[in-house]
Design an enzyme around this catalytic site. Sequence first.
Site, PDB file in Angstrom:
ATOM      1  N   GLY A 115     -50.423  18.298  32.764  1.00 45.14           N
ATOM      2  CA  GLY A 115     -50.981  18.795  34.051  1.00 45.14           C
ATOM      3  C   GLY A 115     -50.542  18.145  35.196  1.00 45.14           C
ATOM      4  O   GLY A 115     -49.761  17.123  35.003  1.00 45.14           O
TER       5      GLY A 115
ATOM      6  N   LYS B  71     -57.962  12.162  28.637  1.00 46.57           N
ATOM      7  CA  LYS B  71     -57.007  12.460  29.779  1.00 46.57           C
ATOM      8  C   LYS B  71     -56.539  11.178  30.543  1.00 46.57           C
ATOM      9  O   LYS B  71     -57.185  10.396  31.067  1.00 46.57           O
ATOM     10  CB  LYS B  71     -57.978  13.125  30.827  1.00 46.57           C
ATOM     11  CG  LYS B  71     -58.602  14.400  30.153  1.00 46.57           C
ATOM     12  CD  LYS B  71     -59.134  15.338  31.270  1.00 46.57           C
ATOM     13  CE  LYS B  71     -59.940  16.504  30.589  1.00 46.57           C
ATOM     14  NZ  LYS B  71     -60.214  17.389  31.641  1.00 46.57           N
TER      15      LYS B  71
ATOM     16  N   ASP C 262     -64.906  23.143  42.409  1.00 48.26           N
ATOM     17  CA  ASP C 262     -63.690  23.802  41.850  1.00 48.26           C
ATOM     18  C   ASP C 262     -64.093  24.751  40.625  1.00 48.26           C
ATOM     19  O   ASP C 262     -63.200  24.930  39.442  1.00 48.26           O
ATOM     20  CB  ASP C 262     -62.434  22.944  41.351  1.00 48.26           C
ATOM     21  CG  ASP C 262     -61.024  23.679  41.329  1.00 48.26           C
ATOM     22  OD1 ASP C 262     -61.110  25.002  41.810  1.00 48.26           O
ATOM     23  OD2 ASP C 262     -60.192  23.165  40.642  1.00 48.26           O
TER      24      ASP C 262
END
Length: 662
Positions: free
Chosen positions: A20, A40, A141
């Site tokens: 990403g 991550k 978000d």
Amino acid sequence: MAENRLIRGRYRLLDIIGRGGMGEVWRARDESLGRQVAVKCLKPMGQRQEPGFLRVLRERFRREARVAAALQHRGITVVHDFGEDDGILFIVMELLSGRNLSQLLDDNRRQPLPVPDVIEIAEQVTAALAYTHEQAIVHRDLKPANIVRTTDGTVKICDFGIARLGHDIGFTARLTGTGVAMGSPHYMSPEQIGAGTVDHRSDLYSLGCVLYEIATGAPPFAQGDAWAVLVGHRDTAPEPPRRVRPDLPEVYERIVLDLLAKEPDDRPRDADELGKRLADARHPRAVRGAGGGPGDLTVPTPRLPSWTQGITVGSPAAGARRRRRTASDRAAAVLTDAWTIGGDPQRGESSPAVGLVRPATSEGHHATLAALADRLATARQLAGLGRHFEAHQLFTEVLAGRERTLGPDHPDTLGCRHHLAVGLGRLGRLEDSRATAREVAAARARVLGAHHPDTLASRFQLASVLGQLGAWPEALCAYREVAAARAESLGPDHPDTLAARYEVGICLGRLGRSAEALTHYRELVAARTRAQGPDDPETLRARHGLGVNYGRQNRWEEALTEARQVTAARARVLGADHPDTLASRRETAVALGRLGRWGDALEVYRQVADARERVLGPAHLDALASRGDQAQCLEQLGRTDEAAALYRRVAVLRQERAQRRR
């Protein structure tokens, strides 16, 4: 990062789940506890990699990760660990098994989820938000891609703290052509759009958008153009969901519409209050569908501003429709947001949101090509929605697949590389974009021919990046070559030819060659008028350039006449508050000032500033610049006290804006 790498002597990287905008996601094994986890790995990128920035980034990373790790609630993804290993920032999280809400809608062919599912998701997400808001933590978000329903029915919110960290690392998406910093336009609250104060009620608004989408199949404002979506959030009441979903109980429609109130004070006070309303709605008398009769709820639904008319309606932010998946398909492990790309590439399925990308299996050459075509279409949709980081990841994957399947010089492979070059430019990676565009243009010329439309498209992209890099002489030469080639192969009045000629005029102006630019724009206006008509937006764009270059030649009376005419035409065609209309109105004020008519100029500057403030918010950069124009005009009129007061107001707004971005 490499397979089998051991992070901090504990987490063994097994296989990559996805990539990403902020790095990579790996399935890993916790060697100490013998369990599988998701790791991550964040990679700081962008222009600001100086040591001072990286020190601040690391501190913010640790702060945000500590906040996320401290959250303990069944409705929030668990953060196990975080830290830094050989310059790579990493977060260790639970590896979820299930589907996020974007994928659930895709599984359901973008049809609404069953009402019981909508109710259950609403209650679980509300409970999780109530907990986090009690800790004074705002997600910022919230969207379908960040909400996962696991295989046991638990609904979890993901990536607390990561959204804000994304801005620090340098991965803030921007609305094309406006400079509005944004996250996910389909789920943004009006106060986020207007750079206002964001608190827990902004999360409630985003939750309203999510519930609206899973209840109706589309977000409340589903225009394909990101600007129109943002204007919808700010200015337009959503269509009541029961108009498209009559079986949705009226009480839930009321709750969703209250969450979508433009003013934060008009929404539920907090998630606790929302939870109580949801619990009350469980009463049998309240939960009645269409058989209970229509409600008395009346919500005005004014249209979007006139300048949004004619915008092509694209897919909602979650992606395109796809076939329903089988139960075995749904057992994939998932992570969150732009970290992974969902779907099975061998089945032609893709999602711009979350999911495990399964390893490729041999299901036939044609099936592979069909899958790649589907993923390319999704990437292009994402790019059209301004979701450039997610689009970039899909383009990269499709390119790798096409190179393996078709070879590096196949026209379809080169087409994907062209899209990649465009996306790199939109991400601000201009040097990478220039190098890729140059390579693609050369390869297309070799394979397709120097005058093939695809070759010229890549040469046009190369010229565009050269201009963005300030290499205007090279850009001018490239645009002229493209314009000449297109005129020869497509005709002098073809839209692509005229587009290249317009860019030639921009380059001439940037190089200070305004006399040549003036002649060039006159010819272009004539060609645009002949080919598209006098009121076409592109004709008016060329006339705007003509007026600007009248000014550069100090021909201010002619510049004023042209600016006024273009302003009137753009207001009629696009709307009074369209950005292009306001740009021409400002040129009118500039010409008035240059002619010494400062009183008239002041009124026009004020009109532009008021319109931009109304549409964009008082702290938007364009609105602040317009207030600065107004203050300078006041100074010219000798009204120094008023000018000083306006300068102070602008300074305060700029300072507040900067503080909000820290």
